[in-house]
Scaffold this motif. Structure first.
Motif, PDB file in Angstrom:
ATOM      1  N   ARG A   2      38.448  49.614  31.718  1.00 18.49           N
ATOM      2  CA  ARG A   2      38.057  48.319  31.141  1.00 18.49           C
ATOM      3  C   ARG A   2      37.005  48.518  30.052  1.00 18.49           C
ATOM      4  O   ARG A   2      36.233  49.464  30.090  1.00 18.49           O
ATOM      5  CB  ARG A   2      37.530  47.394  32.235  1.00 18.49           C
TER       6      ARG A   2
ATOM      7  N   THR B  76      41.433  31.729  28.736  1.00 23.18           N
ATOM      8  CA  THR B  76      40.726  32.259  29.905  1.00 23.18           C
ATOM      9  C   THR B  76      41.730  32.754  30.944  1.00 23.18           C
ATOM     10  O   THR B  76      41.572  33.846  31.504  1.00 23.18           O
ATOM     11  CB  THR B  76      39.801  31.187  30.520  1.00 23.18           C
ATOM     12  N   GLN B  77      42.784  31.989  31.165  1.00 23.81           N
ATOM     13  CA  GLN B  77      43.818  32.386  32.132  1.00 23.81           C
ATOM     14  C   GLN B  77      44.558  33.643  31.664  1.00 23.81           C
ATOM     15  O   GLN B  77      44.845  34.534  32.460  1.00 23.81           O
ATOM     16  CB  GLN B  77      44.821  31.240  32.358  1.00 23.81           C
TER      17      GLN B  77
ATOM     18  N   THR C  39      42.387  36.627  32.370  1.00 23.36           N
ATOM     19  CA  THR C  39      42.402  36.898  33.812  1.00 23.36           C
ATOM     20  C   THR C  39      43.746  37.505  34.234  1.00 23.36           C
ATOM     21  O   THR C  39      43.777  38.493  34.978  1.00 23.36           O
ATOM     22  CB  THR C  39      42.132  35.608  34.604  1.00 23.36           C
ATOM     23  N   ASP C  40      44.839  36.939  33.739  1.00 19.53           N
ATOM     24  CA  ASP C  40      46.177  37.453  34.076  1.00 19.53           C
ATOM     25  C   ASP C  40      46.369  38.894  33.607  1.00 19.53           C
ATOM     26  O   ASP C  40      47.126  39.653  34.212  1.00 19.53           O
ATOM     27  CB  ASP C  40      47.270  36.571  33.463  1.00 19.53           C
TER      28      ASP C  40
ATOM     29  N   THR D 129      38.026  39.969  32.978  1.00 23.92           N
ATOM     30  CA  THR D 129      37.038  39.053  33.545  1.00 23.92           C
ATOM     31  C   THR D 129      36.249  38.436  32.413  1.00 23.92           C
ATOM     32  O   THR D 129      35.689  39.153  31.575  1.00 23.92           O
ATOM     33  CB  THR D 129      36.058  39.818  34.470  1.00 23.92           C
ATOM     34  N   VAL D 130      36.207  37.108  32.363  1.00 24.55           N
ATOM     35  CA  VAL D 130      35.416  36.409  31.344  1.00 24.55           C
ATOM     36  C   VAL D 130      33.980  36.366  31.837  1.00 24.55           C
ATOM     37  O   VAL D 130      33.694  35.904  32.930  1.00 24.55           O
ATOM     38  CB  VAL D 130      35.956  34.984  31.091  1.00 24.55           C
TER      39      VAL D 130
ATOM     40  N   ALA E 296      34.132  39.330  27.346  1.00 19.31           N
ATOM     41  CA  ALA E 296      34.958  39.648  28.506  1.00 19.31           C
ATOM     42  C   ALA E 296      35.034  41.151  28.718  1.00 19.31           C
ATOM     43  O   ALA E 296      34.797  41.944  27.807  1.00 19.31           O
ATOM     44  CB  ALA E 296      36.365  39.084  28.314  1.00 19.31           C
TER      45      ALA E 296
ATOM     46  N   VAL F 129      37.885  43.730  29.707  1.00 22.52           N
ATOM     47  CA  VAL F 129      39.346  43.737  29.800  1.00 22.52           C
ATOM     48  C   VAL F 129      39.878  45.168  29.849  1.00 22.52           C
ATOM     49  O   VAL F 129      39.257  46.090  29.310  1.00 22.52           O
ATOM     50  CB  VAL F 129      39.996  42.988  28.613  1.00 22.52           C
TER      51      VAL F 129
END
Length: 157
Positions: free
Chosen positions: A86, A100-101, A104-105, A109-110, A122, A124
């Motif tokens: 990440r 945001t979704q 996450t998907d 993490t935001v 974020a 990621v």
């Protein structure tokens, strides 16, 4: 006084030319080939890839099992990332629920959202960078100024 300033400027200019001129060397053929490869790769980026900072673009290629830059085998990204792959990023976009979704998907993490600054901070996965940049509501993705968090485990006697 003006005469001294002119003379001083000439002395500085000549001194700098001597210092930098004396140390100048021609580029090696290998370096020249790599530089050409980097330029060509940058010019050939897609609109989505252009949304990523260069270093994040290189990291996303490496995460996909590719060379950071085709034809420049020794060239690698310099992005600091976590052991799990990440990376901390700043996403330029107006924060919204769908984005945001999507973060996450993708396994991200935001950490912070700011509608005023049109930004999202974020963490990621490097494998998700291009996916996030491909969204229409994302203007750009670059490295975050927030340092990475590393866990240190020590054993006690």
């Amino acid at each position: 006084m003006k005469n001294h300033r002119g003379l001083f400027a000439i002395v500085i200019t000549v001194s700098l030319a001597a210092v930098f001129g004396a140390g100048a060397q021609e580029m090696s053929p290998a370096a020249s080939v790599q530089l050409s490869a980097i330029r060509a790769a940058k010019e050939g980026r897609t609109p989505t890839q252009r949304k990523l900072s260069s270093q994040l673009h290189y990291l996303s290629r490496e995460a996909a099992g590719l060379k950071a830059v085709p034809g420049a085998d020794d060239f690698t990204s310099r992005v600091r990332h976590e052991a799990d792959g990440r990376v901390m990023v700043e996403i330029t976009a107006t924060p919204n629920a769908a984005l945001t979704q999507a973060i996450t998907d993708a396994g991200g993490t935001v950490l912070h959202r700011s509608a005023t600054d049109e930004s999202i901070t974020a963490s990621v996965p490097a494998t998700a960078l291009t996916l996030i940049a491909a969204r229409e509501d994302v203007k750009s993705v670059c490295n975050s100024g927030i340092p990475s968090v590393h866990t240190i485990t020590t054993e006690r006697d």
